[in-house]
Every structure is written in C-alpha cells, then in structure tokens.
Scaffold this active site. Structure first.
Site, PDB file in Angstrom:
ATOM      1  N   HIS A  34      33.146  27.710  46.846  1.00 39.26           N
ATOM      2  CA  HIS A  34      33.803  27.132  47.977  1.00 39.26           C
ATOM      3  C   HIS A  34      35.095  28.286  48.471  1.00 39.26           C
ATOM      4  CE1 HIS A  34      36.863  26.745  44.925  1.00 39.26           C
ATOM      5  NE2 HIS A  34      36.132  26.171  44.301  1.00 39.26           N
ATOM      6  N   HIS A  37      36.846  30.363  46.038  1.00 41.57           N
ATOM      7  CA  HIS A  37      35.923  31.418  45.309  1.00 41.57           C
ATOM      8  C   HIS A  37      35.902  32.505  46.427  1.00 41.57           C
ATOM      9  CE1 HIS A  37      33.969  28.184  42.919  1.00 41.57           C
ATOM     10  NE2 HIS A  37      34.681  28.824  42.086  1.00 41.57           N
ATOM     11  N   GLN A  61      32.929  26.158  26.903  1.00 43.78           N
ATOM     12  CA  GLN A  61      34.145  25.727  27.136  1.00 43.78           C
ATOM     13  C   GLN A  61      34.117  24.400  27.636  1.00 43.78           C
ATOM     14  OE1 GLN A  61      34.382  28.737  30.469  1.00 43.78           O
ATOM     15  NE2 GLN A  61      35.403  26.879  31.603  1.00 43.78           N
ATOM     16  N   GLN A 153      45.101  28.630  32.343  1.00 48.72           N
ATOM     17  CA  GLN A 153      43.765  29.453  31.877  1.00 48.72           C
ATOM     18  C   GLN A 153      44.439  30.885  32.311  1.00 48.72           C
ATOM     19  OE1 GLN A 153      39.524  29.089  33.028  1.00 48.72           O
ATOM     20  NE2 GLN A 153      40.148  30.402  34.844  1.00 48.72           N
ATOM     21  N   MET A 184      41.111  23.246  46.137  1.00 46.61           N
ATOM     22  CA  MET A 184      39.573  23.365  46.099  1.00 46.61           C
ATOM     23  C   MET A 184      38.968  23.420  44.894  1.00 46.61           C
ATOM     24  SD  MET A 184      38.577  25.222  49.508  1.00 46.61           S
ATOM     25  CE  MET A 184      39.163  24.887  51.047  1.00 46.61           C
ATOM     26  N   ARG A 187      34.226  20.958  41.355  1.00 50.05           N
ATOM     27  CA  ARG A 187      33.984  19.555  40.963  1.00 50.05           C
ATOM     28  C   ARG A 187      34.405  18.335  42.186  1.00 50.05           C
ATOM     29  NH1 ARG A 187      36.333  21.498  35.897  1.00 50.05           N
ATOM     30  NH2 ARG A 187      34.708  21.186  34.219  1.00 50.05           N
TER      31      ARG A 187
HETATM   32  O1  PAF Z   1      37.619  29.524  35.813  1.00 46.92           O
HETATM   33  C1  PAF Z   1      36.441  29.204  35.589  1.00 46.92           C
HETATM   34  O2  PAF Z   1      35.664  29.230  36.556  1.00 46.92           O
HETATM   35  C2  PAF Z   1      35.963  29.481  34.368  1.00 46.92           C
HETATM   36  O3  PAF Z   1      36.766  29.116  33.307  1.00 46.92           O
HETATM   37  C3  PAF Z   1      35.592  31.036  33.910  1.00 46.92           C
HETATM   38  C4  PAF Z   1      37.004  31.982  34.022  1.00 46.92           C
HETATM   39  C5  PAF Z   1      34.762  31.616  34.876  1.00 46.92           C
HETATM   40  C6  PAF Z   1      35.176  31.051  32.468  1.00 46.92           C
HETATM   41  O4  PAF Z   1      34.130  30.629  32.192  1.00 46.92           O
END
Ligand code: PAF
Length: 286
Positions: A34, A37, A61, A153, A184, A187
C-alpha cells in the site's frame, strides 16, 4: 528489476553491487503493498544507490491462532505496484528456503519485547528478530527502512542491531494514513465497511488523547479510562491494550509528557487486529 527467490542468489547479487561501490537499502515487508510501503521504498531510494525489497510472510512471527492464513498475499499485484519505483531487486523466498529442515536458531531481544504486543503475542518478536537478522545477513544492506506504525518492532530492531553490532543503519518512516486517519496496513483489506468504521476508533483515540492532554489532562489513569470507553463505544471492538509508554524504554508511565507515546492495539470483529501509535504531545509538525 531483479527477482530473487533463493537466499544464495540474493546474497551473490547484493555482494556484487557492494563490491562495485553501490550502497544498498533494504525495505523488509510481508507484501500486499500500500502507499505506506511505497513511502518506505521512496525514502530508501532517496538515501541509497539501490533498494532491495524483501517480500516474505514470515510464519514464525504468527501465533497458532493468529491470521497467518488470512494475511493478504498477491505477488503479481505487488510486482505491478513496484513498476515505476526505484527498486533494484525483490527478494521473495519461500518458507522452506528461509527455514529448511533442521533449522533451530532463534534471535531474541529480551526486555523491550515484553510490553505492549509482546504480552498478547509472546512469540511474535523472536520471529521478527530472527527473520530480520537472516534478511540482514543475506542482503548485507547499509541501511534498512521500517514503518513507525510498528513502533515496538522498530524499538526492538534498533536494540537488536545495537546489541549485536550489526552494521545496518535503521531508519524509521512516519505512519502513512488514509484521508480519514486510519493508519495504512495490509490488514485493512480484511475490514468490511462496518468494521472499517470501527477501525477509526484507533486514530480517533489518539486525537482524543492529544486534545485532552492539550487541555492539561495528564493523568494516565483518567486518559486511559476515557479512551477505553471511547474505543468500546464502536461496535465489535475489543481492546488488546491502550498504553501510555516512554518513547525509548517503552515502560508504562503514569503522567504524560513530551516523551509519552500512546500505543494502541484493538481487535475489530474478532478477526482483524489493528495497531496505531503517536506522541501524545507532538512537537509542531509531528
Ligand atoms: O513489519 C513487517 O512487515 C514484518 O514484521 C517484517 C519486518 C517484514 C518481518 O517479517
């Protein structure tokens, strides 16, 4: 644009570019692109010679009852969206290539992973830090760009590279929002119109916290109660957390100040878990 599926091929290409004097930025993603990104890729392209985008829905994850199966995927659509962007290579491995038989290593950051999302998703961050370490080793980028929507994260990854002396500069990109304020996220595509209205409770709660703090209300207990009532007034919402934390340590605070971040995680209709965050007292321009 090069597309690599195999870690060895990705590594060989990246190594060749580095030896030729090019700098590389990695944008790690799970695909279903989206505008958020695309903004990460453009920031990467503005600072480095070459951009590598990794596209991998990382199974490790996701917890057993989470949305791994429902996570949106469309490789062809993603490749169309990359046309016109300055992306030199895409790395899109399969789970079998990333986790071949016999795989048994995990990279874990301790304390900063225990708050917020770490409470309800206890294995999530070990999955993230393990796959990000692998991606850094495969691509060996000079820098990597992550979205600030995944606030925890980003803090965990900063800790990871600092603790393990990984020579990659970590760059955060501010949250990109829809016109109505919804942060954004890939999901969001799983939200039907009724749930989408409920999803606005997150950005609405952030606005409300800022307004209340602006009027001098700095008690976290009182802000929390008001925000939780507000979020639960939307149909089909269930709160994972409404937390006021210090921007660096992510430890909970009892009074808000300029360092305080409001972090939110809300389930909508039991199916879609959304997160959002922001400084409660943003400096002008934030
Ligand atoms: O933020 C994400 O999309 C994921 O957690 C990542 C950093 C690509 C790791 O899989």
């Amino acid at each position: 644009m090069n597309i690599f599926k195999e870690p060895g091929e990705m590594h060989a290409w990246a190594r060749k570019q580095t030896l030729a004097g090019k700098t590389i930025a990695l944008v790690p993603t799970m695909g279903f692109f989206h505008e958020g990104h695309i903004a990460l890729m453009r920031l990467a392209a503005s600072r480095y010679d070459l951009v590598v985008v990794s596209l991998f829905v990382n199974p490790t994850q996701f917890g057993p009852n989470e949305d791994l199966d429902r996570y949106p995927r469309d490789f062809e659509r993603d490749m169309v969206l990359l046309k016109g962007e300055k992306v030199a290579a895409v790395f899109a491995p399969t789970p079998e290539e990333m986790y071949p038989p016999g795989f048994q290593t995990e990279v874990q950051v301790r304390t900063v992973t225990t708050h917020l999302c770490g409470r309800s998703r206890p294995h999530h961050f070990a999955g993230v830090t393990t796959v990000v370490t692998k991606l850094f080793n495969i691509v060996q980028p000079d820098g990597a760009v992550f979205g600030e929507k995944d606030f925890q994260q980003l803090a965990v990854i900063r800790r990871l590279v600092s603790d393990l002396n990984i020579p990659v500069k970590i760059i955060g990109h501010p949250i990109v929002r829809e016109a109505d304020g919804l942060a954004m996220s890939s999901r969001n595509t799983n939200l039907d119109p009724a749930n989408r209205a409920a999803a606005l409770s997150l950005s609405g709660a952030l606005r409300m916290a800022r307004e209340m703090a602006g009027r001098g209300q700095t008690s976290v207990a009182e802000l929390q109660e008001a925000l939780e009532n507000y979020i639960l007034s939307f149909s089909a919402t269930a709160i994972d957390y409404v937390s006021f934390v210090d921007c660096d340590s992510l430890e909970p605070v009892t009074r808000v100040d300029e360092r305080t971040v409001l972090a939110l995680a809300v389930h909508v209709d039991g199916k879609v878990r959304l997160i959002d965050n922001g400084y409660v007292m943003p400096r002008t321009g934030e």
